[in-house]
Design an enzyme around this catalytic site. Structure first.
Site, PDB file in Angstrom:
ATOM      1  N   PHE A   1       0.801  -1.226   0.000  1.00 12.65           N
ATOM      2  CA  PHE A   1       0.000   0.000   0.000  1.00 12.65           C
ATOM      3  C   PHE A   1       0.835   1.278   0.000  1.00 12.65           C
ATOM      4  O   PHE A   1       0.347   2.341   0.374  1.00 12.65           O
ATOM      5  CB  PHE A   1      -0.973   0.010   1.192  1.00 12.65           C
ATOM      6  CG  PHE A   1      -1.715  -1.267   1.396  1.00 12.65           C
ATOM      7  CD1 PHE A   1      -2.580  -1.743   0.422  1.00 12.65           C
ATOM      8  CD2 PHE A   1      -1.546  -2.020   2.546  1.00 12.65           C
ATOM      9  CE1 PHE A   1      -3.271  -2.934   0.596  1.00 12.65           C
ATOM     10  CE2 PHE A   1      -2.226  -3.211   2.731  1.00 12.65           C
ATOM     11  CZ  PHE A   1      -3.088  -3.665   1.758  1.00 12.65           C
TER      12      PHE A   1
ATOM     13  N   ARG B   1       1.464  15.802  -5.783  1.00 10.77           N
ATOM     14  CA  ARG B   1       0.286  15.091  -6.302  1.00 10.77           C
ATOM     15  C   ARG B   1      -0.993  15.596  -5.635  1.00 10.77           C
ATOM     16  O   ARG B   1      -2.060  15.607  -6.246  1.00 10.77           O
ATOM     17  CB  ARG B   1       0.448  13.589  -6.107  1.00 10.77           C
ATOM     18  CG  ARG B   1      -0.433  12.757  -7.033  1.00 10.77           C
ATOM     19  CD  ARG B   1      -0.055  11.286  -6.962  1.00 10.77           C
ATOM     20  NE  ARG B   1      -0.821  10.504  -7.915  1.00 10.77           N
ATOM     21  CZ  ARG B   1      -0.434  10.214  -9.150  1.00 10.77           C
ATOM     22  NH1 ARG B   1       0.724  10.676  -9.608  1.00 10.77           N
ATOM     23  NH2 ARG B   1      -1.197   9.480  -9.950  1.00 10.77           N
TER      24      ARG B   1
ATOM     25  N   GLU C   1      -5.088   2.493  -7.117  1.00 14.74           N
ATOM     26  CA  GLU C   1      -5.371   3.608  -6.216  1.00 14.74           C
ATOM     27  C   GLU C   1      -6.754   4.240  -6.364  1.00 14.74           C
ATOM     28  O   GLU C   1      -7.374   4.602  -5.359  1.00 14.74           O
ATOM     29  CB  GLU C   1      -4.307   4.702  -6.414  1.00 14.74           C
ATOM     30  CG  GLU C   1      -2.924   4.295  -5.970  1.00 14.74           C
ATOM     31  CD  GLU C   1      -1.886   5.310  -6.406  1.00 14.74           C
ATOM     32  OE1 GLU C   1      -1.240   5.892  -5.524  1.00 14.74           O
ATOM     33  OE2 GLU C   1      -1.732   5.522  -7.625  1.00 14.74           O
TER      34      GLU C   1
END
Length: 777
Positions: free
Chosen positions: A246, A328, A731
């Site tokens: 993850f 991001r 994601e």
């Protein structure tokens, strides 16, 4: 590569090999997972002379080390090697991007749980017992523990980021309405089932094999070499599978592998280090918690004309990956909405807590929390619904198709998905039913909300968008596949094997995937950014098509036909009225001295990004999704439950529908955990108190929505020439769980009104819900 992107599946008489692209088949290790026979690092048989390592951690958030007495540790039973910062053969630096991020603290510690020394002993019990004998004294220093404290002190790990589009100040002067707002969302522990683990095995001279539970074998290789002062070619890193990652095993796995490698070098014996759950949670980084502040200018309809936004994340004690995570976040603060005039200031705050790192979504979720808070504040101000405000702000229409960083939004599937969800989930009727229920229910209240998702796919740093693969075809027709991506349970190995099976038109059972190794495919990028299948699938296809072209030449000569008349289909190769099995053709190629081995390479085209100005086209394409979630709250206790979730996700032409649906379900539930129950809590001294499943709660089977509906968007191949026109899946579904938070907010609003409901913070624990209801302080 362009030609390969659009090749059609070879077929003859409608026959297809079993397990190719688009077919729903089980994970390649599913049976082993169920039986418990899948081998992880700590399951490996102990090699002769194996030592076990442990770590001595700080118990201060920020302090000078005034005494470090390890004399009792060194003579403790079973201890073979004790290492401090001074004993590291090379540089004491595990920074993935920048520099000066120490493996072991020297002189000063900067978070509670920072590694100071490492020990190798004959058994793990002996190593842990020895660690307790260390005598460490400190002189406490002031500690910054929160985003707010760091912002006030102007404490940052990197310089601020700024993204600007349009005339923000001029637009504010023209608008009819203005407001200011704030939103917060907490961090999240990765809570992978397999904690961090690595084994280092010294070989001749400076060579070493490192077996690591990592998403980034090449980075582990590079950092181990930095710590040991060795060339990259001397260190081989291998990973067969991880028990979850993850993002938590992207950069931070290098610390664990580095510790094992340093001890192996000093002791000249193999060393294994496996963290316990408590130590893993205290010592390693998490999702960045976020504070968003914004000033908005908008018209009577709710259309946003000006936005001045601050996004601040808690980086922790060193930069790690906070820079690209923040970048991001900035690139997703628009989510699905067009912002004509926008200024975003981003701050990665240095605090005396563990260095936060990559986590599924990699800043995208934090940016979208801010985006949805802006929509919610405008709606509350104007007395409109979220959907009414969204409708006038969506991308689409003339001049409203460019992101704040300058990339055009093309192939926008949002309108179609929205319509399908609204109809299939009966949104209008259920809203009426909820209103009636709430009017008659004094204690339990229901809420219903939609969340639209637009998520960019590719690494923001263009250099990272590359991959390699290596394929061997053997003379019995079996195929050996090695590629640079890693398997953490998401099914990447299977999907890439399906690509190879599709190319050769052989049954999937004939394709064997081997461990990812840096001595087979070098210089790889992390398996992250949802780009694993996109990148490694294309690299594998390139290798397979190279071999296939050679085999086709041999078949054409043997059949006496033109090359373009040779067809691969259902495990056989046809030409004219003749055919051979795949294995027979492989044997013919060997007899003709034709190579059946090839390396493939792929780099994503058409992407560029200027990190200084936050402008460019960082994403190869966007993926879209919509979730409708219904929730209920108990207004006396704050307890809550997600009753139903309806999801439609855009995955292009799915490589494996059943794997993709599983990824959507898992990502959504993990996102739901982040936003509703997973709470990280530090005390006033900077010690993480939620460092075990007894105090840190993740979703279980009892928390899954009672009615859980997941659907892949049909007939929607990717407009970009990706691997068989598929889209990324890892994601994006995580962020669909924002619908759960918004549904809880809607339920709170039914009691206190929309404006007061905005006080709800994530995670929306029972305590948070009671605070938003005004029941507790």
């Amino acid at each position: 590569m362009g030609a390969m992107n659009v090749i059609s599946t070879s077929s003859k008489d409608g026959l297809r090999a079993k397990g190719g692209v688009g077919q729903s088949i089980a994970h390649e290790s599913a049976n082993r997972h169920v039986r418990g026979s899948a081998i992880y690092v700590d399951d490996m048989p102990e090699t002769e002379g194996l030592l076990h390592a442990w770590v001595i951690l700080s118990d201060r958030a920020h302090a000078k080390i005034t005494t470090l007495d390890l004399s009792a540790v060194k003579v403790a039973p079973g201890v073979v090697c004790v290492c401090t910062a001074d004993d590291i053969p090379g540089a004491n630096d595990v920074a993935p991007i920048l520099s000066n991020e120490p493996l072991l603290a020297k002189n000063v510690v900067e978070y509670w749980g920072q590694a100071i020394s490492i020990i190798a002993a004959e058994t793990e019990a002996q190593a842990r017992a020895a660690a307790s004998l260390a005598v460490i004294e400190y002189e406490n220093l002031p500690a910054l523990l929160t985003i707010d404290a760091a912002l006030e002190a102007k404490s940052l790990v990197i310089k601020p980021m700024v993204m600007v589009r349009g005339d923000v100040d001029g637009a504010f002067a023209r608008v009819g309405h203005m407001l200011e707002g704030e939103v917060r969302a907490g961090g999240q522990d990765h809570f992978y089932l397999e904690t961090h683990v690595a084994q280092a095995e010294p070989a001749e001279e400076d060579e070493m094999r490192v077996i690591s539970s990592t998403q980034h074998p090449s980075e582990v290789q590079h950092i181990v070499c930095r710590l040991l002062g060795a060339p990259y070619a001397a260190i081989t890193v291998e990973v067969r599978r991880m028990g979850g990652g993850f993002g938590g095993k992207e950069s931070q796995a290098s610390q664990i592998a580095g510790m094992a490698a340093v001890l192996a070098r000093l002791s000249r014996r193999p060393v294994r280090l496996r963290l316990s759950r408590d130590v893993d949670m205290m010592m390693t980084g998490k999702r960045h918690d976020v504070l968003g502040r914004f000033k908005l200018g908008f018209d009577d309809t709710g259309r946003i004309e000006a936005a001045d936004i601050v996004i601040a994340i808690r980086a922790g004690n060193v930069p790690d990956l906070s820079g690209p995570v923040l970048q991001r976040a900035l690139c997703h603060v628009d989510n699905a909405y067009y912002l004509p005039n926008v200024r975003v200031n981003g701050y990665a705050c240095k605090t005396h807590t563990v260095s936060n790192t990559a986590f599924r979504g990699f800043g995208g979720p934090q940016g979208m929390v801010v985006a949805e808070a802006m929509i919610a504040h405008v709606a509350a101000k104007l007395g409109k619904t979220l959907d009414e405000v969204r409708a006038v702000n969506y991308y689409g229409g003339e001049g409203r198709d460019t992101t704040p960083y300058g990339q055009r939004v093309t192939d926008n599937n949002m309108p179609r998905i929205l319509k399908e969800v609204e109809e299939s989930a009966s949104i209008a009727a259920r809203r009426e039913a909820n209103a009636a229920f709430n009017a008659s229910s004094p204690i339990v209240k229901k809420g219903l909300a939609l969340f639209p998702l637009k998520f960019g796919i590719s690494f923001n740093m263009p250099t990272l968008n590359q991959a390699g693969a290596l394929i061997h075809v053997y003379t019995d027709g079996s195929v050996h596949l090695n590629q640079g991506g890693t398997e953490m349970g998401q099914g990447l190995y299977l999907k890439v094997a399906q690509v190879v099976a599709e190319s050769f038109q052989i049954d999937i059972e004939h394709v064997r995937v081997s461990s990812t190794r840096t001595d087979k495919v070098p210089n790889t990028s992390a398996t992250a950014a949802s780009a694993g299948s996109d990148l490694n699938g294309m690299a594998a296809l390139a290798a397979a098509e190279t071999i296939k072209a050679r085999m086709r030449d041999v078949a054409a000569a043997k059949f006496g036909v033109a090359v373009d008349e040779v067809i691969f289909a259902n495990g056989r190769i046809y030409g004219g009225q003749k055919s051979l099995s795949f294995a027979e053709l492989a044997k013919c190629c060997w007899l003709e001295r034709v190579s059946l081995s090839a390396a493939g390479f792929y780099k994503t085209p058409d992407i560029h990004f200027d990190a200084e100005t936050c402008t460019g086209e960082p994403f190869y394409y966007f993926t879209y999704g919509v979730c409708a979630a219904e929730a209920a709250i108990d207004t006396l206790t704050g307890e809550n439950r997600i009753l139903r979730a309806d999801i439609i996700e855009d995955v292009g032409a799915s490589l494996n529908p059943v794997i993709d649906i599983g990824q959507i379900e898992g990502a959504f539930i993990q996102g739901m955990g982040w936003l509703t129950m997973e709470e990280l809590w530090w005390d006033k001294d900077g010690r993480l108190k939620t460092h075990a499943p007894s105090t840190y709660k993740i979703p279980t089977s009892r928390d899954i929505p009672v009615d859980f509906r997941v659907k892949l968007l049909g007939d929607a191949p990717n407009a970009k020439p990706t691997i068989f026109r598929s889209k990324a899946i890892g994601e994006p579904p995580f962020m669909l769980a924002l619908a759960c938070f918004l549904a809880l907010q809607d339920a709170v609003a039914s009691v206190v009104g929309a404006e007061k409901a905005l006080r709800l913070e994530a995670p929306a624990t029972p305590e948070a819900i009671l605070r938003a209801l005004g029941r507790v302080e």
